[in-house]
Design a protein around this motif. Sequence first.
Motif, mmCIF file in Angstrom:
data_model
loop_
_atom_site.group_PDB
_atom_site.id
_atom_site.type_symbol
_atom_site.label_atom_id
_atom_site.label_comp_id
_atom_site.label_asym_id
_atom_site.label_seq_id
_atom_site.Cartn_x
_atom_site.Cartn_y
_atom_site.Cartn_z
ATOM 1 N N ILE A 30 0.862 -1.182 0.000
ATOM 2 C CA ILE A 30 0.000 0.000 0.000
ATOM 3 C C ILE A 30 0.898 1.232 0.000
ATOM 4 O O ILE A 30 1.640 1.474 0.957
ATOM 5 N N ALA A 31 0.863 2.000 -1.082
ATOM 6 C CA ALA A 31 1.614 3.243 -1.172
ATOM 7 C C ALA A 31 0.740 4.360 -0.617
ATOM 8 O O ALA A 31 -0.287 4.704 -1.202
ATOM 9 N N GLY A 37 0.242 9.276 -6.253
ATOM 10 C CA GLY A 37 0.525 9.408 -7.675
ATOM 11 C C GLY A 37 0.695 8.055 -8.323
ATOM 12 O O GLY A 37 0.160 7.048 -7.851
ATOM 13 N N GLU A 38 1.458 8.018 -9.385
ATOM 14 C CA GLU A 38 1.669 6.783 -10.127
ATOM 15 C C GLU A 38 2.464 5.795 -9.288
ATOM 16 O O GLU A 38 3.437 6.166 -8.619
ATOM 17 N N VAL A 39 2.060 4.541 -9.318
ATOM 18 C CA VAL A 39 2.745 3.493 -8.566
ATOM 19 C C VAL A 39 3.025 2.311 -9.475
ATOM 20 O O VAL A 39 2.503 2.214 -10.587
ATOM 21 N N ALA A 40 3.847 1.383 -8.985
ATOM 22 C CA ALA A 40 4.179 0.186 -9.754
ATOM 23 C C ALA A 40 2.963 -0.718 -9.896
ATOM 24 O O ALA A 40 2.013 -0.644 -9.096
ATOM 25 N N ASP A 41 2.974 -1.577 -10.884
ATOM 26 C CA ASP A 41 1.879 -2.531 -11.093
ATOM 27 C C ASP A 41 1.675 -3.385 -9.845
ATOM 28 O O ASP A 41 2.632 -3.861 -9.232
ATOM 29 N N GLY A 42 0.423 -3.566 -9.481
ATOM 30 C CA GLY A 42 0.098 -4.405 -8.337
ATOM 31 C C GLY A 42 0.145 -3.703 -7.002
ATOM 32 O O GLY A 42 -0.166 -4.312 -5.972
ATOM 33 N N VAL A 43 0.521 -2.436 -6.988
ATOM 34 C CA VAL A 43 0.604 -1.679 -5.741
ATOM 35 C C VAL A 43 -0.687 -0.895 -5.529
ATOM 36 O O VAL A 43 -1.170 -0.224 -6.441
ATOM 37 N N GLU A 44 -1.259 -1.009 -4.338
ATOM 38 C CA GLU A 44 -2.455 -0.253 -3.987
ATOM 39 C C GLU A 44 -2.057 1.150 -3.501
ATOM 40 O O GLU A 44 -0.897 1.390 -3.167
ATOM 41 N N THR A 45 -3.016 2.051 -3.468
ATOM 42 C CA THR A 45 -2.746 3.393 -2.960
ATOM 43 C C THR A 45 -3.716 3.733 -1.830
ATOM 44 O O THR A 45 -4.825 3.192 -1.760
ATOM 45 N N ALA A 46 -3.268 4.616 -0.958
ATOM 46 C CA ALA A 46 -4.113 5.128 0.122
ATOM 47 C C ALA A 46 -3.715 6.572 0.383
ATOM 48 O O ALA A 46 -2.549 6.953 0.223
ATOM 49 N N THR A 47 -4.677 7.384 0.774
ATOM 50 C CA THR A 47 -4.410 8.778 1.112
ATOM 51 C C THR A 47 -4.006 8.861 2.574
ATOM 52 O O THR A 47 -4.698 8.347 3.456
ATOM 53 N N LEU A 48 -2.873 9.506 2.838
ATOM 54 C CA LEU A 48 -2.374 9.638 4.206
ATOM 55 C C LEU A 48 -1.732 11.004 4.366
ATOM 56 O O LEU A 48 -0.763 11.333 3.681
#
Length: 214
Positions: A30-31, A37-48
């Motif tokens: 989880i980024a 912004g843009e992340v690697a394939d398979g990586v989730e995102t979260a606002t922090l």
Amino acid sequence: MGSTFVVVGGSGRTGRAVSERLASGGHRVIAASREPGEVADGVETATLDLAALDRSVFAGAEGVVITVEPPKTADEAETVMHQGIAGIAEIAAKEDIPVVLISQIYLTRASEHPEMAERIEARARGEQALRASGAQYTIVRPSWLHDLRSDGVRIEQGDTGEGRISRQAVADAVVAALFDPSASGKTFELYDDPESPVPDWPTVFAALKPDPAV
């Protein structure tokens, strides 16, 4: 699926390199960023937002990496790099989550860069907050970062060196530290050095001196 890791600042250049390595190893990543912004394939995102931590982002995490670029003002640096990191450290200590903090050199000699001294000092307070939190931690201090390939890495302690280091080499060190308990409680610096061999990280971590008790 392997372990779950939160990479704070995971959509930045260094954070993406860390996230990509973890994801390619079969882990859930989880980024977490204020503006993902843009992340690697398979990586989730979260606002922090480090100024108002959402503890739910860390639920179920088995490791946390923190890589935060210094804000432009001293007040913002204090909020993000000291208080924000202290907040994550408190969560990590309570939940028994290992933390790897990507910091920087010059933490003990901010006067050498007066134009950045207030931001460096805020980052130093963040380091100390992590050490004092009771969380399991490793602190990686890169020298000046670049995006080229690294032909060798020199590892030091004591914050006396000068130089540059590849973001890819930093990501390698961070991921290795996440999985090696012998890296816990230690701080070290990284520099490019073509004359140094590719690190055998378990050997390196075992040889490092632990941080003094806080």
